[in-house]
Design an enzyme around this catalytic site. Structure first.
Site, PDB file in Angstrom:
ATOM      1  N   ILE A  19      -0.560   9.221   8.704  1.00  0.00           N
ATOM      2  CA  ILE A  19      -1.297   8.320   9.586  1.00  0.00           C
ATOM      3  C   ILE A  19      -0.950   6.866   9.259  1.00  0.00           C
ATOM      4  O   ILE A  19      -0.447   6.555   8.178  1.00  0.00           O
ATOM      5  CB  ILE A  19      -2.818   8.532   9.461  1.00  0.00           C
ATOM      6  CG1 ILE A  19      -3.302   8.217   8.033  1.00  0.00           C
ATOM      7  CG2 ILE A  19      -3.185   9.956   9.868  1.00  0.00           C
ATOM      8  CD1 ILE A  19      -4.816   8.267   7.871  1.00  0.00           C
TER       9      ILE A  19
ATOM     10  N   GLY B 229      -5.004   1.759   8.120  1.00  0.00           N
ATOM     11  CA  GLY B 229      -6.030   1.083   8.902  1.00  0.00           C
ATOM     12  C   GLY B 229      -5.815  -0.422   8.939  1.00  0.00           C
ATOM     13  O   GLY B 229      -6.037  -1.077   9.970  1.00  0.00           O
TER      14      GLY B 229
ATOM     15  N   ASP C 218       0.850  -1.187   0.000  1.00  0.00           N
ATOM     16  CA  ASP C 218       0.000   0.000   0.000  1.00  0.00           C
ATOM     17  C   ASP C 218       0.886   1.237   0.000  1.00  0.00           C
ATOM     18  O   ASP C 218       1.394   1.667   1.035  1.00  0.00           O
ATOM     19  CB  ASP C 218      -0.906   0.003   1.232  1.00  0.00           C
ATOM     20  CG  ASP C 218      -1.924   1.137   1.189  1.00  0.00           C
ATOM     21  OD1 ASP C 218      -1.688   2.133   0.478  1.00  0.00           O
ATOM     22  OD2 ASP C 218      -2.959   1.034   1.877  1.00  0.00           O
TER      23      ASP C 218
ATOM     24  N   HIS D  13       0.445   7.875   4.086  1.00  0.00           N
ATOM     25  CA  HIS D  13       1.065   7.180   5.210  1.00  0.00           C
ATOM     26  C   HIS D  13       2.569   7.444   5.319  1.00  0.00           C
ATOM     27  O   HIS D  13       3.234   6.861   6.185  1.00  0.00           O
ATOM     28  CB  HIS D  13       0.807   5.678   5.080  1.00  0.00           C
ATOM     29  CG  HIS D  13      -0.634   5.349   4.896  1.00  0.00           C
ATOM     30  ND1 HIS D  13      -1.576   5.570   5.876  1.00  0.00           N
ATOM     31  CD2 HIS D  13      -1.322   4.836   3.832  1.00  0.00           C
ATOM     32  CE1 HIS D  13      -2.772   5.200   5.432  1.00  0.00           C
ATOM     33  NE2 HIS D  13      -2.639   4.755   4.199  1.00  0.00           N
TER      34      HIS D  13
END
Length: 308
Positions: free
Chosen positions: A208, A211, A188, A193
């Site tokens: 961040i 998830g 990803d 991120h």
């Protein structure tokens, strides 16, 4: 309308081959925090090739390019603004243990389109099978703001009643500062991120955590704490993404043991053979995850692990 429900549901599934190696499994495990302490025998099950077992949440990254949230947004009938898209939830059903090395076929399609009024929810389903049969089924719930209101099916509610009573276990896990940088190597590459400037444009003070990294960290904690470290006991795993995690924060993971649906308790429940030869769940763990440094702000909610 940017989402054509009938066209999206009628679209031909996309099929492709995926492969993975022990190195891919080890990298994923390191990306969700395995290997601390490095010489702990329990951690070596995740990091040492001679002892390697596969945590079922590896299914969310297996093949690195297997169909997922982004590919779902390019399916026929779907034309939306990426800025309006959120990964709302994830559910995984394991049909049999994932091998440490594999070659399989992934078939992906839009399984459902729901009208939530001010938003639409797409369910992107990926079914994976190898030469021996089905391995897992992965559902990503894609939340698209501003695309509801056409009078379609609202779909089932994802909200569960909160667990009651004191949790059976409470575990805190620290997210390393470099956690997102390591996790993204499993496939990803969203700059949200890693790139501070991109994160600010998206409305966050800094990059961040993925998830699905929190998703993997949480399942590992449940397996290690309540399932004796046995990854093969996991039958299914579902969650709703309720908030963000910043690298460097601490996750507080609360776990409640429950009996399986229809049973009087997990201790005495029978385990029978289900479809594809997999064992049915005999117990359930309910989980909540919060960010300690932000007043236990919710991160994962409506989280359920079914196990044998």
């Amino acid at each position: 309308m940017p989402i054509d429900e009938a066209l999206a549901l009628a679209a031909e599934p996309r099929t492709g081959e995926i492969t993975w190696t022990p190195k891919d499994v080890q990298l994923y495990h390191l990306g969700i925090g395995a290997g601390i302490p490095a010489t702990d025998p329990d951690e070596l099950r995740y990091t040492l090739e001679s002892r390697l077992h596969v945590l079922p949440s590896f299914a969310t990254v297996a093949g690195a390019g297997s169909p997922g949230v982004i590919s779902g947004l390019s399916m026929p009938g779907v034309d939306v603004d990426l800025a309006c898209v959120l990964h709302g939830g994830q559910s995984l059903t394991i049909h049999r243990p994932i091998p440490v090395k594999g070659r399989a076929t992934a078939t992906s399609r839009i399984a459902a389109v729901y009208d939530k009024g001010k938003a639409a929810v797409l369910v992107m389903r990926t079914e994976v099978a190898d030469a021996d049969g089905p391995l897992w089924t992965n559902d990503a719930q894609i939340f698209v703001r501003g695309e509801g209101g056409w009078g379609g099916d609202r779909g089932p509610s994802a909200r569960l009643d909160a667990p009651t009573g004191e949790p059976d276990k409470v575990v805190e896990r620290t997210v390393r500062e470099d956690q997102a940088l390591l996790y993204r190597l499993s496939g990803d590459w969203n700059p949200l991120h890693a790139d501070p400037e991109f994160a600010k444009l998206a409305g966050f003070e800094r990059p961040i955590l993925h998830g699905l990294c929190t998703y993997g960290m949480t399942l590992k904690t449940v397996v290690d704490t309540l399932l004796g470290g046995d990854v093969t006991r996991v039958r299914s795993y579902a969650t709703r993404f309720a908030g963000v995690v910043y690298p460097g924060e601490t996750l507080r993971i609360r776990m409640w043991r429950q009996g399986a649906k229809g049973s009087e308790g997990s201790e005495g429940a029978m385990v029978s053979k289900g479809s594809h030869g997999a064992q049915e769940a005999q117990g359930v763990v309910r989980v909540t995850v919060g960010a300690v440094e932000r007043g236990d702000a919710p991160v994962l909610a409506d989280t359920v692990v079914e196990h044998s």
